[in-house]
Design a protein around this motif. Sequence first.
Motif, PDB file in Angstrom:
ATOM      1  N   LEU A 120      47.948  47.775  50.096  1.00 47.17           N
ATOM      2  CA  LEU A 120      46.532  48.087  50.838  1.00 47.17           C
ATOM      3  C   LEU A 120      45.614  47.675  49.694  1.00 47.17           C
TER       4      LEU A 120
ATOM      5  N   ARG B   1      43.870  45.386  49.433  1.00 46.23           N
ATOM      6  CA  ARG B   1      42.593  44.586  50.185  1.00 46.23           C
ATOM      7  C   ARG B   1      41.675  45.129  51.132  1.00 46.23           C
ATOM      8  N   GLN B   2      42.297  46.529  51.336  1.00 41.73           N
ATOM      9  CA  GLN B   2      41.638  47.390  52.172  1.00 41.73           C
ATOM     10  C   GLN B   2      40.406  47.844  51.754  1.00 41.73           C
ATOM     11  N   THR B   3      38.836  47.326  52.043  1.00 37.33           N
ATOM     12  CA  THR B   3      37.939  47.757  51.377  1.00 37.33           C
ATOM     13  C   THR B   3      37.424  49.207  51.178  1.00 37.33           C
ATOM     14  N   ASP B   4      37.730  50.066  52.599  1.00 36.31           N
ATOM     15  CA  ASP B   4      37.299  51.111  52.515  1.00 36.31           C
ATOM     16  C   ASP B   4      38.198  52.195  51.658  1.00 36.31           C
TER      17      ASP B   4
ATOM     18  N   LEU C 280      36.613  51.693  48.178  1.00 39.94           N
ATOM     19  CA  LEU C 280      35.532  52.227  47.978  1.00 39.94           C
ATOM     20  C   LEU C 280      35.487  53.726  47.970  1.00 39.94           C
TER      21      LEU C 280
ATOM     22  N   LYS D  75      48.300  44.927  42.119  1.00 39.86           N
ATOM     23  CA  LYS D  75      48.283  43.685  42.719  1.00 39.86           C
ATOM     24  C   LYS D  75      49.230  43.403  43.888  1.00 39.86           C
TER      25      LYS D  75
ATOM     26  N   PRO E 288      46.487  36.231  40.430  1.00 36.52           N
ATOM     27  CA  PRO E 288      46.092  37.216  39.720  1.00 36.52           C
ATOM     28  C   PRO E 288      44.578  37.192  39.540  1.00 36.52           C
ATOM     29  N   TRP E 289      44.193  36.042  39.715  1.00 37.85           N
ATOM     30  CA  TRP E 289      42.618  35.850  39.780  1.00 37.85           C
ATOM     31  C   TRP E 289      41.971  36.302  40.883  1.00 37.85           C
ATOM     32  N   ASP E 290      42.539  36.536  42.006  1.00 38.23           N
ATOM     33  CA  ASP E 290      42.311  37.297  43.302  1.00 38.23           C
ATOM     34  C   ASP E 290      41.630  38.967  42.856  1.00 38.23           C
TER      35      ASP E 290
ATOM     36  N   ASN F  60      37.704  40.262  42.500  1.00 38.58           N
ATOM     37  CA  ASN F  60      37.392  40.500  44.058  1.00 38.58           C
ATOM     38  C   ASN F  60      37.829  42.019  44.157  1.00 38.58           C
TER      39      ASN F  60
ATOM     40  N   ALA G   7      36.066  44.381  41.760  1.00 37.97           N
ATOM     41  CA  ALA G   7      34.659  44.585  42.041  1.00 37.97           C
ATOM     42  C   ALA G   7      34.209  45.548  43.501  1.00 37.97           C
ATOM     43  N   LYS G   8      35.240  45.678  44.247  1.00 34.67           N
ATOM     44  CA  LYS G   8      34.920  46.687  45.286  1.00 34.67           C
ATOM     45  C   LYS G   8      34.914  47.904  44.832  1.00 34.67           C
TER      46      LYS G   8
ATOM     47  N   SER H 188      31.788  48.489  42.370  1.00 38.61           N
ATOM     48  CA  SER H 188      30.579  48.623  43.165  1.00 38.61           C
ATOM     49  C   SER H 188      30.055  50.102  43.610  1.00 38.61           C
TER      50      SER H 188
ATOM     51  N   ALA I 228      38.115  44.458  57.909  1.00 39.13           N
ATOM     52  CA  ALA I 228      38.271  45.499  57.026  1.00 39.13           C
ATOM     53  C   ALA I 228      39.082  45.090  55.545  1.00 39.13           C
TER      54      ALA I 228
ATOM     55  N   LEU J 272      33.661  42.006  48.538  1.00 35.46           N
ATOM     56  CA  LEU J 272      32.901  42.987  49.145  1.00 35.46           C
ATOM     57  C   LEU J 272      31.577  42.432  50.016  1.00 35.46           C
TER      58      LEU J 272
END
Lengths: 262, 262, 262, 262
Positions: free
Chosen positions: B101, B103-106, B109, B122, B128-130, B133, B136-137, B140, C46, C51
């Motif tokens: 999960l 990468r699930q933005t919501d 957040l 991860k 690993p470099w991903d 991002n 950062a979500k 934010s 999603a 972001l």
Amino acid sequence: DRPLLVIAGPCQLESLDHAQMIAGVMAEACAAAGAQYVFKASYDKANRTSLSGKRGLGIEAGLKVLETVRKTMPVLTDIHDAAQAVEAAHVVDVIQIPAFLCRQTDLLLTAGQTGAVVNIKKGQFLAPWDMANVAAKVASTGNENILLTERGASFGYNALVADMRSFPIMAQTGYPVIMDATHSVQAPGGQGGSSGGDRRFAPAMARAAVSLGIAGVFIETHEDPDRAPSDGPNMIHLKDMAKLVQLLMDLDRLAKADPVRL
Amino acid sequence: DRPLLVIAGPCQLESLDHAQMIAGVMAEACAAAGAQYVFKASYDKANRTSLSGKRGLGIEAGLKVLETVRKTMPVLTDIHDAAQAVEAAHVVDVIQIPAFLCRQTDLLLTAGQTGAVVNIKKGQFLAPWDMANVAAKVASTGNENILLTERGASFGYNALVADMRSFPIMAQTGYPVIMDATHSVQAPGGQGGSSGGDRRFAPAMARAAVSLGIAGVFIETHEDPDRAPSDGPNMIHLKDMAKLVQLLMDLDRLAKADPVRL
Amino acid sequence: DRPLLVIAGPCQLESLDHAQMIAGVMAEACAAAGAQYVFKASYDKANRTSLSGKRGLGIEAGLKVLETVRKTMPVLTDIHDAAQAVEAAHVVDVIQIPAFLCRQTDLLLTAGQTGAVVNIKKGQFLAPWDMANVAAKVASTGNENILLTERGASFGYNALVADMRSFPIMAQTGYPVIMDATHSVQAPGGQGGSSGGDRRFAPAMARAAVSLGIAGVFIETHEDPDRAPSDGPNMIHLKDMAKLVQLLMDLDRLAKADPVRL
Amino acid sequence: DRPLLVIAGPCQLESLDHAQMIAGVMAEACAAAGAQYVFKASYDKANRTSLSGKRGLGIEAGLKVLETVRKTMPVLTDIHDAAQAVEAAHVVDVIQIPAFLCRQTDLLLTAGQTGAVVNIKKGQFLAPWDMANVAAKVASTGNENILLTERGASFGYNALVADMRSFPIMAQTGYPVIMDATHSVQAPGGQGGSSGGDRRFAPAMARAAVSLGIAGVFIETHEDPDRAPSDGPNMIHLKDMAKLVQLLMDLDRLAKADPVRL
């Protein structure tokens, strides 16, 4: 249970002076830290990415250099066919089977028959448990002086990954296992006409593997890696080696008190 | 530069007594060795390989157990949707984003907005470099209490490999990095209807990563792994944990004197 | 044994006009070639890499567009949580489980309970034989209207590889199998803040899979891929679709006369 | 744009009668379908997983058999060192560089110098774009009669995956590209003392690749694969070859009308 073996030197032989300079620095660093030391260098890079990559001194001149270095310390070099195995075994203590060639039965048999110690690099295309069959080819000659070296497994294109499970798995053969800390951070073919890599990770690889209680590390080093004729992207600066060897020896003592065994 | 953080506990909550028994043994082991300790357990296994795999106590009963354990030590649990993130954050110190999960933005957040520490595993499908991002979500939202955990990358089918380069790479974000030593030896789906694995390698993974100078380790443990309701093949026997934590702390001291940094 | 199913459309919904323009071109191309057609578009992205990636129209406005398109052809969209599954199922023919979410048990169960056709993308971290367990979660609801889609497996970092063995393996479940020709040429996270890819390979993926005798292909298409709000690097130019569909139908006829079956 | 080239035969030579029987069946099948045919067999399996694997007739007896077969059709064999390259080139039309040896500079140079067609198998450890450097080593001798063959890339341990992107990428060199349909379904070392594999997928690999518009396929075949001395798990039954070649030719005609090109 013996102290860590450090196999180190430049990727390829450049001259007698250069070899002796590096061998001298490394021998001193290892002695200070209590590590065993074997000088490593290649007389021929037989499988460069591109035809234009420098191949080195050649076998005749190269073995002469190694013979001189060997007067003061043990020496390892890699061989690429059966004739070279025989010739090199007269001059060096350890002959090394390149990873790409680790399944070539005749080369393994001839290497074993020389009676030299045989260090077999695990192919990028092999699982650690596959090395038992590889070692058995050498051992069938009656020569049980075998080392097995992890140097990374293919991980997608132009990339390798070093799997820490390799060491206890390969150690089940009973042969000493070695971590090649510099080749396992290679990006094979990653620069188009040559292999890339990232030397910043090489000390991490050595530390990680040594913390399991392994027999030794293999490290390529150079006083000016960015100008080295091959594998520059991966090699560790010579000036950083003494401190690294010291830390590896500290880790080695902790690790060998309770090595990871299956 | 703080001493090693040990996040440990059973894969899934079984009962209050069971949780407190494991938490007690682990807290004592970590205190003896000088390690920091956070109790870990899941109230719901929401992504079992097969529908017939046991899912656990459920969120209501599970959070009650965690609330009790938390009276004496910090507690972590994993959440699977935004509503759970909010509910769990009232009860635990650290909420964890499962690898699938990540990468699930919501979800990221909402987790950030709770103000709890957020431990992000991860994804097996990420470099690993991903993770910069991904972090950062969460960041934010203004919540910088973030941990990043390596738990292995996909390596062919039904297999993972733990890449030691992950730690210095993820540490470039500035967030503490953790090694999940038990999930990274998982064989996902490797038993057909459930995931396999090989717990014999889990201590090796922890040792290797700690020798780089990382923030912490994540280890699932059980007093009888072969009968644990999930992830039994990977979990370390509870009786072996005190000795392992002691060795990890010894390695941690050496490693943190000169951590691997990019 | 029915003619090839073509699931195609833009990655994300941009407007009603845009959706109808693409749907119209594709419906005509498929009709001309004798292929079945389902319009595909997402109302919410999603799980963008970063972001700052655009997420789309949102569920309310998006479903309104899909409802209009559906007056003239069947429609597919992807859903990201249980509530969305229910809402979307009122409006579309096929609800799709994103690859990252293909192991989330509750999402699969809710999707099945809607009675809609459920298209499950195979996780980048799964083996093709693992999809039998995934499909069984949906089928446990009594809903056997299931499609299984290959979209590439993790292959090192930031890369995928599409394994042609997936189709006969997944077809052993008895459910129709689909090739996602555009996502399987993705380079996940390969542009730092977004995913890269190489659309030049997408037709090759479709051709290769169709030649085995599969149920259908999934293709994202756009009239100006370089300006598409997401997945532009992988999408096939809309103007090239009619010719591609024609060739795929020709291959389909040959292949379905003797499909690859295990 | 010439019709599909079929390179096929047993993995290793067993006897003249056996070679001629297989060559006869295959030549007839290819003639009936309009395909080009080259007989393939090895006189020595120089890199068996285990020392106990059968190696074959040897170079002297083997080349004699190939010389006889060649009276009626073109012949290919693989060579393992420079001396063999020279010797084999007197007798066969195509000499083949094994995948493990595809980076050995001297072998490539000698092979090129013989003037024979040189078929280079892509190493399991190489990216398709790396083959440009490999081919350039042969071409540096003035010999541009080069074939490039995909036979799978390492995909975790004991597994390969065939990437359909390889064909258009390798075709950018201008040399004909071949799909090795039987070795790419190998499970290297997968049976402990020998390589496993799954022949049920071999026709799928051939079909998929041919549908892109490639120059040829490489297929090992045997009248009784389960008793073949090597690579039995992957080989296609000889009795199934005529029908397969016919289907491949039908696909080839469609594909070559619009081949995938970068």
